[in-house]
Design a protein around this motif. Structure first.
Motif, PDB file in Angstrom:
ATOM      1  N   SER A   1       1.687   9.154  -5.836  1.00 42.99           N
ATOM      2  CA  SER A   1       2.223  11.059  -5.214  1.00 42.99           C
ATOM      3  C   SER A   1       2.637  11.728  -6.412  1.00 42.99           C
TER       4      SER A   1
ATOM      5  N   GLU B   1       0.655  -1.246   0.204  1.00 38.52           N
ATOM      6  CA  GLU B   1       0.078  -0.176  -0.167  1.00 38.52           C
ATOM      7  C   GLU B   1       0.768   1.255  -0.331  1.00 38.52           C
ATOM      8  N   GLN B   2       2.170   1.377   1.103  1.00 37.48           N
ATOM      9  CA  GLN B   2       2.891   2.318   0.417  1.00 37.48           C
ATOM     10  C   GLN B   2       3.689   2.828  -0.965  1.00 37.48           C
TER      11      GLN B   2
ATOM     12  N   ALA C   1       1.554   4.121  -3.193  1.00 36.11           N
ATOM     13  CA  ALA C   1       0.861   5.671  -2.627  1.00 36.11           C
ATOM     14  C   ALA C   1       1.850   5.799  -3.159  1.00 36.11           C
TER      15      ALA C   1
END
Length: 123
Positions: free
Chosen positions: A32, A24-25, A28
């Protein structure tokens, strides 16, 4: 001297070790603005330089094939234009490498380091 044994399956990660980003990171970060800027900076350099080098290389090959008279013009002693343009291919490679290193140090590394620190912590 003994080596540390691997952690048992399902064991909690070592809190003192580096953190491992979750999927998930990663997602993300990929979405970005910083990552988008990193991609734009890279592509803004890599694509034009690749095209420039391929055009230069193709021009050299075509001149070597179809412009024998032009390429055989003597420039200095036994050196003709074909040999000098051939060596310029090496010089162009070194020039592009130097330019890329400069570009990466200025425009890519600061952003990628910031993203890495956000994901993994300061190692």
């Amino acid at each position: 001297m003994s080596t540390p044994s691997p952690a048992a399956p399902g064991a909690a990660p070592d809190p003192g070790g580096p953190s491992s980003p979750t999927p998930e990171q990663f997602l993300a970060v990929q979405q970005s603005e910083e990552f988008g800027q990193l991609r734009r900076n890279f592509r803004g350099f890599a694509i034009p330089m690749t095209i420039a080098f391929l055009v230069w290389y193709l021009a050299y090959v075509l001149l070597s094939t179809y412009a024998e008279g032009f390429m055989s013009i003597h420039v200095l002693g036994n050196l003709n234009l074909g040999i000098i343009l051939g060596f310029s291919q090496f010089l162009m490679t070194f020039l592009i490498t130097w330019l890329y290193i400069r570009h990466a140090n200025k425009s890519l590394d600061p952003i990628s380091s910031k993203i890495r620190i956000e994901l993994e912590g300061d190692l």
